[in-house]
Design an enzyme around this catalytic site. Structure first.
Site, PDB file in Angstrom:
ATOM      1  NE  ARG A  36       2.561  -3.831  12.315  1.00 13.65           N
ATOM      2  CZ  ARG A  36       2.362  -4.016  11.015  1.00 13.65           C
ATOM      3  NH1 ARG A  36       1.779  -3.078  10.295  1.00 13.65           N
ATOM      4  NH2 ARG A  36       2.731  -5.135  10.419  1.00 13.65           N
ATOM      5  CB  SER A  93      -0.962   0.005   1.193  1.00 17.32           C
ATOM      6  OG  SER A  93      -0.272  -0.201   2.404  1.00 17.32           O
ATOM      7  CG  ASP A 125      -2.976  -8.237   9.070  1.00 19.47           C
ATOM      8  OD1 ASP A 125      -3.544  -7.188   9.425  1.00 19.47           O
ATOM      9  OD2 ASP A 125      -2.219  -8.308   8.097  1.00 19.47           O
ATOM     10  CG  HIS A 176      -0.697  -5.238   2.051  1.00 22.05           C
ATOM     11  ND1 HIS A 176       0.071  -5.068   3.178  1.00 22.05           N
ATOM     12  CD2 HIS A 176      -0.796  -3.986   1.498  1.00 22.05           C
ATOM     13  CE1 HIS A 176       0.408  -3.787   3.307  1.00 22.05           C
ATOM     14  NE2 HIS A 176      -0.118  -3.115   2.306  1.00 22.05           N
ATOM     15  CG  HIS A 216       6.329  -8.873   7.997  1.00 21.43           C
ATOM     16  ND1 HIS A 216       7.280  -8.056   7.435  1.00 21.43           N
ATOM     17  CD2 HIS A 216       5.197  -8.128   8.090  1.00 21.43           C
ATOM     18  CE1 HIS A 216       6.751  -6.865   7.236  1.00 21.43           C
ATOM     19  NE2 HIS A 216       5.488  -6.871   7.612  1.00 21.43           N
TER      20      HIS A 216
HETATM   21  C1  LIG Z   1       3.480 -11.900   4.631  1.00 17.27           C
HETATM   22  C2  LIG Z   1       3.912 -12.839   3.534  1.00 17.27           C
HETATM   23  C3  LIG Z   1       3.130 -12.507   2.275  1.00 17.27           C
HETATM   24  C4  LIG Z   1       5.397 -12.589   3.269  1.00 17.27           C
HETATM   25  O1  LIG Z   1       5.737 -13.321   2.117  1.00 17.27           O
HETATM   26  P1  LIG Z   1       7.261 -13.651   1.783  1.00 17.27           P
HETATM   27  O2  LIG Z   1       8.107 -12.474   2.024  1.00 17.27           O
HETATM   28  O3  LIG Z   1       7.273 -14.234   0.427  1.00 17.27           O
HETATM   29  O4  LIG Z   1       7.589 -14.732   2.911  1.00 17.27           O
HETATM   30  P2  LIG Z   1       8.717 -15.840   2.918  1.00 17.27           P
HETATM   31  O5  LIG Z   1       9.937 -15.403   2.170  1.00 17.27           O
HETATM   32  O6  LIG Z   1       8.886 -16.248   4.327  1.00 17.27           O
HETATM   33  O7  LIG Z   1       8.035 -17.028   2.055  1.00 17.27           O
HETATM   34  C5  LIG Z   1       8.729 -18.220   1.796  1.00 17.27           C
HETATM   35  C6  LIG Z   1       7.713 -19.335   1.673  1.00 17.27           C
HETATM   36  O8  LIG Z   1       7.055 -19.511   2.943  1.00 17.27           O
HETATM   37  C7  LIG Z   1       5.660 -19.434   2.748  1.00 17.27           C
HETATM   38  N1  LIG Z   1       5.031 -18.783   3.889  1.00 17.27           N
HETATM   39  C8  LIG Z   1       5.296 -17.561   4.386  1.00 17.27           C
HETATM   40  N2  LIG Z   1       4.428 -17.279   5.370  1.00 17.27           N
HETATM   41  C9  LIG Z   1       3.607 -18.330   5.489  1.00 17.27           C
HETATM   42  C10 LIG Z   1       2.493 -18.604   6.289  1.00 17.27           C
HETATM   43  N3  LIG Z   1       2.017 -17.729   7.168  1.00 17.27           N
HETATM   44  N4  LIG Z   1       1.860 -19.780   6.130  1.00 17.27           N
HETATM   45  C11 LIG Z   1       2.319 -20.693   5.238  1.00 17.27           C
HETATM   46  N5  LIG Z   1       3.359 -20.468   4.419  1.00 17.27           N
HETATM   47  C12 LIG Z   1       3.995 -19.303   4.549  1.00 17.27           C
HETATM   48  C13 LIG Z   1       5.494 -18.563   1.525  1.00 17.27           C
HETATM   49  O9  LIG Z   1       4.203 -18.730   0.941  1.00 17.27           O
HETATM   50  C14 LIG Z   1       6.611 -19.041   0.645  1.00 17.27           C
HETATM   51  O10 LIG Z   1       6.205 -20.267   0.067  1.00 17.27           O
HETATM   52  P3  LIG Z   1       6.658 -20.661  -1.448  1.00 17.27           P
HETATM   53  O11 LIG Z   1       8.146 -20.768  -1.395  1.00 17.27           O
HETATM   54  O12 LIG Z   1       5.955 -21.943  -1.673  1.00 17.27           O
HETATM   55  O13 LIG Z   1       6.191 -19.542  -2.328  1.00 17.27           O
HETATM   56  C15 LIG Z   1       3.721 -14.315   3.960  1.00 17.27           C
HETATM   57  O14 LIG Z   1       4.398 -14.550   5.169  1.00 17.27           O
HETATM   58  C16 LIG Z   1       2.257 -14.688   4.091  1.00 17.27           C
HETATM   59  O15 LIG Z   1       1.638 -15.044   3.094  1.00 17.27           O
HETATM   60  N6  LIG Z   1       1.676 -14.593   5.338  1.00 17.27           N
HETATM   61  C17 LIG Z   1       0.274 -14.828   5.523  1.00 17.27           C
HETATM   62  C18 LIG Z   1      -0.519 -13.606   5.083  1.00 17.27           C
HETATM   63  C19 LIG Z   1      -0.330 -12.452   6.037  1.00 17.27           C
HETATM   64  O16 LIG Z   1      -0.404 -12.603   7.243  1.00 17.27           O
HETATM   65  N7  LIG Z   1      -0.129 -11.263   5.478  1.00 17.27           N
HETATM   66  C20 LIG Z   1      -0.013 -10.043   6.265  1.00 17.27           C
HETATM   67  C21 LIG Z   1       1.380  -9.556   6.306  1.00 17.27           C
HETATM   68  S1  LIG Z   1       1.528  -8.158   7.392  1.00 17.27           S
END
Ligand SMILES: CC(C)(COP(=O)(O)OP(=O)(O)OC[C@H]1O[C@@H](n2cnc3c(N)ncnc32)[C@H](O)[C@@H]1OP(=O)(O)O)[C@@H](O)C(=O)NCCC(=O)NCCS
Length: 475
Positions: free
Chosen positions: A363, A278, A409, A308, A354
């Site tokens: 937070r 965002s 979240d 997000h 994250h």
């Molecule tokens: C926030 C988020 C998008 C960050 O993504 P990112 O920077 O790509 O995270 P990572 O580098 O740790 O990801 C590596 C792997 O772990 C997975 N992973 C990360 N968080 C995960 C979670 N909460 N549950 C399951 N798998 C997860 C990713 O999907 C990725 O899988 P892939 O290799 O098959 O694509 C991710 O942690 C996520 O999807 N979290 C859940 C949604 C969420 O809470 N979003 C709010 C963020 S403030």
């Protein structure tokens, strides 16, 4: 004005003295006299020339200095870790979490002005801090409240449009559309069309940002009441009350503890440095000199994504499913099975992980503290706490997520539920109302520093292969 530069971030004790302190990026601390004017624009107009000078001198001396490198994986990997943006308002440390102009969340809770009898900071104060880098006085915060209350009216065409949306349209789509069409009010767009000089851009951006933030609670409350309260319009705002009180009241709630929660909620969701979807989107669209309404609406569309901002809705939907399928008290083993099923079906555990953070999100922690004080025995809070115990080990065992800890979240929804705001689809709208403060504060600085249109270079895979092979052969 004399500027003194230190090399470290402040302890909480020295932070208390910092009415006079501006924290610049990269943990440089620049002291200056505190501003005594209670008018935010006046204060800003004195700070901006100093900062412009600082940046010009910095660029003159270090403009060609390399601050990082880019690998092929970074380009395919969502630009993670690439140092490519300047954002003045906040910096996110992987272990420590967010610092707003150098101040952690507990420091902001301690230092920022409160409502009478309240314990949580007023978002007006955080906005002042984000914009100026200074901890505001009570009078300065009161002045922001007054200005926002005076600017809160929204145009009739926005109300008509909102009232005509189908109830099936997601509240975030409604909010984004309303913000887009409110650019009928944009002073920036009008002045630009009239040929305003670029040195005035920041002032117009400031005016639009103040107007937009002032109008958002009413827009958001109309969306809520249209969808969940049979379309009864919200009461007009009470000009003696603060921004969060009015928003909570317009939604239809009057519990003082809930108002306090809202002050905390609307403070902590404002800003998370510049690279998140965002913030980056608002900055990017703004760089084309789209006005602040259009820029922020674009940011809201990014916030509406489930990876997000929508994760707060997704977390509660997921937790509710968990409750429905497992019933009341749940054993840790039952939770583990449910979480593994989520992962095995190719989904993420919402609210965990994250892109930058590597520890529990502060937070999350401040909301947990609030819950421990106000709703320690709430069954949903107990479940959220149990998940905090169980989820990280599973994500570590799965071995994919770089950060197994909860983010913001995974906690906000349980608090909102407790006070009766149970419509999960609406939660990201509240996140959006708060996020406006951070991304618009940044947008004002983008225009103040004259940042140009953003235009990174992209390649297709064949070109990138050539570049990578040529680089590898030189090693
Ligand atoms: C926030 C988020 C998008 C960050 O993504 P990112 O920077 O790509 O995270 P990572 O580098 O740790 O990801 C590596 C792997 O772990 C997975 N992973 C990360 N968080 C995960 C979670 N909460 N549950 C399951 N798998 C997860 C990713 O999907 C990725 O899988 P892939 O290799 O098959 O694509 C991710 O942690 C996520 O999807 N979290 C859940 C949604 C969420 O809470 N979003 C709010 C963020 S403030």
């Amino acid at each position: 004005m004399s500027l003194t530069v230190f090399r470290k971030l402040p302890s909480l004790q020295s932070a208390i003295k910092i009415n006079q302190t501006i924290f610049a990026q990269s943990s440089l601390v620049v002291t200056r006299q505190a501003s005594s004017s209670t008018n935010l624009k006046d204060v800003l107009s004195k700070i901006i020339p100093e900062k412009q000078k600082e940046v010009t001198e910095f660029r003159k001396e270090y403009g060609n200095t390399k601050v990082g490198e880019v690998t092929v994986d970074m380009m395919y990997g969502g630009m993670r870790g690439i140092r490519g943006l300047v954002t003045e308002t906040s910096v996110l440390d992987p272990d420590e979490g967010i610092r707003f102009r150098g101040f952690s969340i507990p420091e902001c809770q301690k230092l920022l002005p409160k409502a009478p009898g309240g314990e949580q900071p007023l978002p007006e104060g955080l906005f002042w801090l984000l914009v100026t880098g200074e901890i505001p006085s009570q009078e300065q915060v009161n002045d922001v409240t007054k200005e926002w209350n005076e600017r809160a009216d929204i145009p009739n065409h926005v109300i008509t449009m909102l009232n005509n949306f189908p109830s099936t349209l997601h509240p975030m789509s409604q909010l984004s559309a309303a913000v887009t069409v409110m650019n009928s009010e944009s002073k920036f767009a009008k002045a630009y069309a009239d040929g305003v000089h670029k040195s005035k851009y920041w002032e117009l951006c400031f005016e639009d940002s103040m107007d937009l933030i002032a109008k958002l609670p009413t827009v958001a409350a109309i969306i809520y009441r249209n969808l969940y309260r049979e379309g009864n319009p919200p009461d007009p705002i009470d000009k003696k009350k603060d921004w969060s009180w009015n928003y909570t009241s317009m939604l239809g709630f009057d519990n003082p503890d809930f108002v306090e929660l809202m002050r905390l909620y609307l403070t902590i969701h404002t800003d998370h440095e510049g690279g998140n979807v965002s913030a980056h989107t608002t900055h990017l669209v703004g760089s084309a000199l789209s006005d602040p309404y259009l820029s922020f609406a674009a940011g809201l569309n990014g916030l509406a994504g489930p990876l997000h901002g929508l994760a707060n809705q997704a977390f509660l939907v997921w937790t509710t499913k968990l409750q429905e399928s497992l019933g009341g008290e749940v054993s840790d083993q039952q939770l583990r099975d449910f979480i593994w099923n989520t992962l095995k079906s190719g989904q993420v555990v919402p609210g965990y992980g994250h892109a930058v953070l590597r520890k529990t999100d502060p937070r999350y922690l401040c909301q947990r503290e609030f819950a421990l004080k106000h709703l320690p025995n709430d069954p949903l809070f107990k479940l959220v706490s149990q998940l905090y115990k169980v989820v990280p080990d599973i994500l570590i065992e799965q071995g994919k997520a770089k950060n197994p800890w909860p983010n913001v979240d995974a906690h906000s929804g349980v608090l909102l539920q407790y006070y009766g705001l149970k419509e999960m689809n609406y939660y990201t709208v509240m996140f959006g109302v708060s996020r406006a403060l951070g991304v618009l504060a940044s947008l004002i600085w983008d225009r103040a520093l004259g940042l140009p249109i953003e235009r990174p270079k992209s390649f297709d895979t064949p070109h990138l292969k050539k570049i990578a092979m040529a680089a590898a052969s030189k090693k």
